[in-house]
Design a protein around this motif. Sequence first.
Motif, PDB file in Angstrom:
ATOM      1  N   GLY A  77       0.837  -1.193   0.000  1.00  0.00           N
ATOM      2  CA  GLY A  77       0.000   0.000   0.000  1.00  0.00           C
ATOM      3  C   GLY A  77       0.870   1.241   0.000  1.00  0.00           C
ATOM      4  N   LYS A  78       0.288   2.361   0.441  1.00  0.00           N
ATOM      5  CA  LYS A  78       1.011   3.633   0.518  1.00  0.00           C
ATOM      6  C   LYS A  78       0.943   4.165   1.934  1.00  0.00           C
ATOM      7  CE  LYS A  78       0.117   5.263  -4.145  1.00  0.00           C
ATOM      8  NZ  LYS A  78      -0.481   6.326  -4.946  1.00  0.00           N
ATOM      9  N   VAL A  79       1.968   4.917   2.323  1.00  0.00           N
ATOM     10  CA  VAL A  79       1.973   5.544   3.647  1.00  0.00           C
ATOM     11  C   VAL A  79       0.973   6.689   3.637  1.00  0.00           C
ATOM     12  CG1 VAL A  79       3.327   6.766   5.379  1.00  0.00           C
ATOM     13  CG2 VAL A  79       4.392   4.948   4.030  1.00  0.00           C
ATOM     14  N   TYR A  80      -0.022   6.588   4.501  1.00  0.00           N
ATOM     15  CA  TYR A  80      -1.039   7.627   4.630  1.00  0.00           C
ATOM     16  C   TYR A  80      -0.659   8.598   5.747  1.00  0.00           C
ATOM     17  CZ  TYR A  80      -5.549   9.811   5.542  1.00  0.00           C
ATOM     18  OH  TYR A  80      -6.554  10.719   5.738  1.00  0.00           O
ATOM     19  N   ASP A  81      -0.150   8.038   6.838  1.00  0.00           N
ATOM     20  CA  ASP A  81       0.214   8.842   8.007  1.00  0.00           C
ATOM     21  C   ASP A  81       1.107   7.987   8.898  1.00  0.00           C
ATOM     22  OD1 ASP A  81       0.275  11.025   9.698  1.00  0.00           O
ATOM     23  OD2 ASP A  81      -1.885  11.116  10.001  1.00  0.00           O
ATOM     24  N   VAL A  82       1.565   8.546   9.994  1.00  0.00           N
ATOM     25  CA  VAL A  82       2.377   7.793  10.946  1.00  0.00           C
ATOM     26  C   VAL A  82       1.749   7.885  12.334  1.00  0.00           C
ATOM     27  CG1 VAL A  82       4.522   8.144   9.681  1.00  0.00           C
ATOM     28  CG2 VAL A  82       3.899   9.722  11.485  1.00  0.00           C
ATOM     29  N   MET A  83       2.039   6.889  13.153  1.00  0.00           N
ATOM     30  CA  MET A  83       1.628   6.920  14.557  1.00  0.00           C
ATOM     31  C   MET A  83       2.883   7.158  15.383  1.00  0.00           C
ATOM     32  SD  MET A  83      -1.271   4.018  14.968  1.00  0.00           S
ATOM     33  CE  MET A  83      -1.616   4.612  16.595  1.00  0.00           C
ATOM     34  N   LEU A  84       2.788   8.071  16.325  1.00  0.00           N
ATOM     35  CA  LEU A  84       3.927   8.414  17.171  1.00  0.00           C
ATOM     36  C   LEU A  84       3.708   7.935  18.590  1.00  0.00           C
ATOM     37  CD1 LEU A  84       4.420  12.115  16.038  1.00  0.00           C
ATOM     38  CD2 LEU A  84       5.688  10.115  15.254  1.00  0.00           C
ATOM     39  N   LEU A 107       4.558   9.232  21.839  1.00  0.00           N
ATOM     40  CA  LEU A 107       5.052  10.484  22.408  1.00  0.00           C
ATOM     41  C   LEU A 107       5.884  10.267  23.665  1.00  0.00           C
ATOM     42  CD1 LEU A 107       1.946  12.777  21.853  1.00  0.00           C
ATOM     43  CD2 LEU A 107       4.010  12.573  20.467  1.00  0.00           C
ATOM     44  N   ASN A 108       5.624   9.188  24.387  1.00  0.00           N
ATOM     45  CA  ASN A 108       6.414   8.908  25.590  1.00  0.00           C
ATOM     46  C   ASN A 108       7.852   8.541  25.244  1.00  0.00           C
ATOM     47  OD1 ASN A 108       4.250   9.361  27.327  1.00  0.00           O
ATOM     48  ND2 ASN A 108       3.534   7.257  27.106  1.00  0.00           N
ATOM     49  N   LYS A 109       8.023   7.796  24.151  1.00  0.00           N
ATOM     50  CA  LYS A 109       9.361   7.362  23.744  1.00  0.00           C
ATOM     51  C   LYS A 109       9.970   8.268  22.681  1.00  0.00           C
ATOM     52  CE  LYS A 109       8.448   2.507  24.697  1.00  0.00           C
ATOM     53  NZ  LYS A 109       8.350   1.161  24.129  1.00  0.00           N
ATOM     54  N   GLY A 110       9.142   9.083  22.036  1.00  0.00           N
ATOM     55  CA  GLY A 110       9.635   9.969  20.988  1.00  0.00           C
ATOM     56  C   GLY A 110      10.023   9.238  19.713  1.00  0.00           C
ATOM     57  N   VAL A 111       9.282   8.182  19.377  1.00  0.00           N
ATOM     58  CA  VAL A 111       9.589   7.390  18.186  1.00  0.00           C
ATOM     59  C   VAL A 111       8.316   7.123  17.389  1.00  0.00           C
ATOM     60  CG1 VAL A 111      11.582   6.247  19.236  1.00  0.00           C
ATOM     61  CG2 VAL A 111       9.327   5.200  19.416  1.00  0.00           C
ATOM     62  N   ILE A 112       8.500   6.722  16.132  1.00  0.00           N
ATOM     63  CA  ILE A 112       7.369   6.283  15.313  1.00  0.00           C
ATOM     64  C   ILE A 112       7.006   4.870  15.752  1.00  0.00           C
ATOM     65  CG2 ILE A 112       6.622   5.657  12.992  1.00  0.00           C
ATOM     66  CD1 ILE A 112       8.420   7.854  11.914  1.00  0.00           C
ATOM     67  N   SER A 113       5.736   4.644  16.049  1.00  0.00           N
ATOM     68  CA  SER A 113       5.314   3.309  16.486  1.00  0.00           C
ATOM     69  C   SER A 113       4.654   2.514  15.367  1.00  0.00           C
ATOM     70  CB  SER A 113       4.362   3.412  17.676  1.00  0.00           C
ATOM     71  OG  SER A 113       3.209   4.139  17.327  1.00  0.00           O
ATOM     72  N   GLY A 114       4.204   3.199  14.313  1.00  0.00           N
ATOM     73  CA  GLY A 114       3.576   2.479  13.215  1.00  0.00           C
ATOM     74  C   GLY A 114       3.312   3.373  12.028  1.00  0.00           C
ATOM     75  N   LEU A 115       3.055   2.735  10.903  1.00  0.00           N
ATOM     76  CA  LEU A 115       2.685   3.445   9.685  1.00  0.00           C
ATOM     77  C   LEU A 115       1.222   3.154   9.384  1.00  0.00           C
ATOM     78  CD1 LEU A 115       5.687   2.695   7.301  1.00  0.00           C
ATOM     79  CD2 LEU A 115       5.311   4.725   8.710  1.00  0.00           C
ATOM     80  N   ILE A 116       0.471   4.191   9.089  1.00  0.00           N
ATOM     81  CA  ILE A 116      -0.915   4.018   8.666  1.00  0.00           C
ATOM     82  C   ILE A 116      -0.885   3.862   7.154  1.00  0.00           C
ATOM     83  CG2 ILE A 116      -3.211   5.035   8.603  1.00  0.00           C
ATOM     84  CD1 ILE A 116      -2.398   6.584  11.162  1.00  0.00           C
ATOM     85  N   VAL A 117      -1.405   2.731   6.683  1.00  0.00           N
ATOM     86  CA  VAL A 117      -1.294   2.355   5.276  1.00  0.00           C
ATOM     87  C   VAL A 117      -2.642   2.506   4.584  1.00  0.00           C
ATOM     88  CG1 VAL A 117      -0.650   0.502   3.690  1.00  0.00           C
ATOM     89  CG2 VAL A 117       0.489   0.698   5.905  1.00  0.00           C
ATOM     90  N   SER A 118      -2.635   3.184   3.443  1.00  0.00           N
ATOM     91  CA  SER A 118      -3.828   3.292   2.606  1.00  0.00           C
ATOM     92  C   SER A 118      -3.605   2.474   1.335  1.00  0.00           C
ATOM     93  CB  SER A 118      -4.102   4.759   2.258  1.00  0.00           C
ATOM     94  OG  SER A 118      -3.049   5.288   1.486  1.00  0.00           O
ATOM     95  N   ASP A 119      -4.576   2.467   0.459  1.00  0.00           N
ATOM     96  CA  ASP A 119      -4.533   1.721  -0.805  1.00  0.00           C
ATOM     97  C   ASP A 119      -4.432   0.214  -0.555  1.00  0.00           C
ATOM     98  OD1 ASP A 119      -4.715   1.712  -3.596  1.00  0.00           O
ATOM     99  OD2 ASP A 119      -2.537   1.653  -3.848  1.00  0.00           O
TER     100      ASP A 119
END
Length: 89
Positions: free
Chosen positions: A22-29, A31-43
Motif C-alpha cells: 500500500g502507501k503511507v497515509y500517516d504515521v503513529m507516534l 510520544l512517551n518514547k519519541g519514536v514512530i510506532s507504526g505506519l498508517i497504510v492506505s490503498d
Amino acid sequence: MAIRVSDILDKPIYTTTAIYVGKVYDVMLDLNKGVISGLIVSDIQNGCLKDYVTDPSKKVVLPFNLITAIGNIILVKPPADSGYGFLKK
C-alpha cells in the motif's frame, strides 16, 4: 539517520519479496518514547493485505518493527514471515 515524516508520506510500501502492500497515509507516534510506532497504510485494496481485512477500503496500521528499510520505497517483512498476528485471515 534522521528523516522527516513528510518525506515518507505517500511512499509506496512493498514486502521484502517485492509484493505491493500500500502507501503511507500517516504515521503513529509514541510520544512517551519519541519514536514512530507504526505506519498508517492506505490503498490496501490494491495490496497484499486485502485478504486480511474485512473492508479493504479502510486503512491499516503496520507496527514499525515490521519495517526493514526506508528509501525511495518502504520495505516491510512479508505477512507469512512476520505472522501479522494483528490481522485475521
